[in-house]
Design an enzyme around this catalytic site. Structure first.
Site, PDB file in Angstrom:
ATOM      1  N   LYS A  57       0.844  -1.204   0.000  1.00  0.00           N
ATOM      2  CA  LYS A  57       0.000   0.000   0.000  1.00  0.00           C
ATOM      3  C   LYS A  57       0.879   1.255   0.000  1.00  0.00           C
ATOM      4  CE  LYS A  57      -3.786  -2.461   2.159  1.00  0.00           C
ATOM      5  NZ  LYS A  57      -4.461  -2.892   3.385  1.00  0.00           N
ATOM      6  N   GLN A 104      -4.469  -1.665   9.699  1.00  0.00           N
ATOM      7  CA  GLN A 104      -4.371  -2.973   9.047  1.00  0.00           C
ATOM      8  C   GLN A 104      -4.939  -4.057   9.964  1.00  0.00           C
ATOM      9  OE1 GLN A 104      -3.159  -3.563   5.777  1.00  0.00           O
ATOM     10  NE2 GLN A 104      -4.066  -5.551   6.195  1.00  0.00           N
ATOM     11  N   ASP A 116     -11.112   2.566   4.402  1.00  0.00           N
ATOM     12  CA  ASP A 116     -11.490   1.157   4.207  1.00  0.00           C
ATOM     13  C   ASP A 116     -13.008   1.030   4.057  1.00  0.00           C
ATOM     14  OD1 ASP A 116      -9.470  -0.708   3.957  1.00  0.00           O
ATOM     15  OD2 ASP A 116      -9.119  -0.891   6.118  1.00  0.00           O
TER      16      ASP A 116
END
Ligand code: NDP
Length: 288
Positions: free
Chosen positions: A53, A97, A120
């Site tokens: 990422k 994460q 997200d």
């Protein structure tokens, strides 16, 4: 023989457009989108995801700030960092994460992230927005899958879509997105009866099961479009290999088009994270 939907090439196209947009935002508004990436602990898969990422951010000139926390970090400490990032106007997106270590409740973490920074799209406010058709930040994997479907099929209206898997991060948001596109949507799961028959009705089949090569070739309606979300590592005669949730070699004999694993949904997921970060930066600066 099915057309292979090249997710990597499509993700590169999406990323090129985003890079252009970032350049323009910097030139015209002095705005550089910024994402804070939080990693708790040493999970090897998570480390690879975070590295990928951050690499993509660099390629697009998006600023990334990495926060690595010890595996013993308490929930209170993590929530305090999130609070700090929520209040930092130079940070537009926050990504924690997952999974987080056992002492931390992931729902508490997800819902502590300010909805407008939740790149997200897992926060209940973003889930609610999606299910009422007022999309704010949409989960990246289903968003990337939808982009590939629309790119390949155009108008999805009236098509029968079957999604195998009902998770909060893939199955459910995928169903909402396809409903918004006027598909007739069925969500199947581990209690579904006659799964093969359900799958055979699908013009669009999305597999998000987490079981290697689970969907069989003869479960696929001839000509159907198959999106394989699964990422499973298997041992293939002593060699480690990534496979999807669909038996790819059999499926290409039946499907009209299919995403490969790797090189399908995966690259689009990262591209959509970048898309959400740019969108969040624009929203927070009154540019959308
Ligand atoms: P989850 O484990 O959260 O959900 C799996 C779903 O599959 C559940 O709804 C489960 O049903 C259903 N299921 C399990 N076994 C069966 C069965 N025998 N028959 C029918 N349905 C079944 O997984 P995720 O949604 O998080 O991920 C799915 C896959 O996608 C994984 O391989 C994951 O690695 C991959 N993934 C890939 C991403 C990418 O970027 N490409 C991103 C996210 C995930 P039930 O609810 O009844 O238990």
């Amino acid at each position: 023989m099915a057309t292979i939907i090249d997710g990597k090439a499509f993700a590169n196209k999406v990323s090129e457009k985003l890079a252009e947009e970032v350049k323009q935002l910097r030139a015209e508004h002095g705005l550089r989108p910024c994402i804070a990436v939080v990693l708790v602990g040493e999970d090897p898969a998570s480390q690879v995801y975070v590295r990928n990422k951050i690499k993509r951010c660099e390629e697009l000139d998006i600023e990334s700030r990495e926060h690595r926390l010890d595996a013993a970090t308490s929930q209170e400490q993590l929530l305090s960092l999130i609070d700090e990032l929520n209040n930092d106007s130079s940070v537009h997106g926050i990504l924690v994460q997952l999974p987080v270590p056992d002492q931390i409740d992931d729902a508490a973490v997800i819902n502590a992230i300010a909805a407008h920074k939740d790149v997200d799209g897992f926060n209940v406010a973003n889930v609610g927005a999606l299910s009422t058709g007022n999309n704010l930040l949409v989960p990246c994997t289903p968003l990337g899958s939808l982009m590939m479907l629309e790119d390949h099929l155009g108008d999805l209206s009236g098509l029968n879509a079957v999604i195998v898997g009902r998770s909060n991060i893939v199955g459910k948001p995928m169903a909402n997105l396809l409903l918004q596109k006027h598909c007739t949507v069925t969500i199947a799961h581990s209690r579904t009866r006659d799964l093969a028959d359900v799958c055979r009705r699908a013009d669009i089949l999305v597999a998000a099961v987490g079981r290697p090569q689970f969907i069989q070739g003869d479960w696929i309606k001839p000509g159907a479009t198959v999106i394989d979300v699964g990422i499973n590592r298997i041992d293939d005669n002593g060699k480690s290999r990534l496979v999807g949730d669909v038996d790819f070699d059999a499926a290409i004999e039946h499907a009209g088009a299919i995403t490969p694993v790797p090189g399908g949904v995966g690259p689009m997921t990262i591209a959509c994270l970048m898309h959400n970060t740019v969108r969040a930066a624009k929203q927070q600066n009154g540019l959308v």
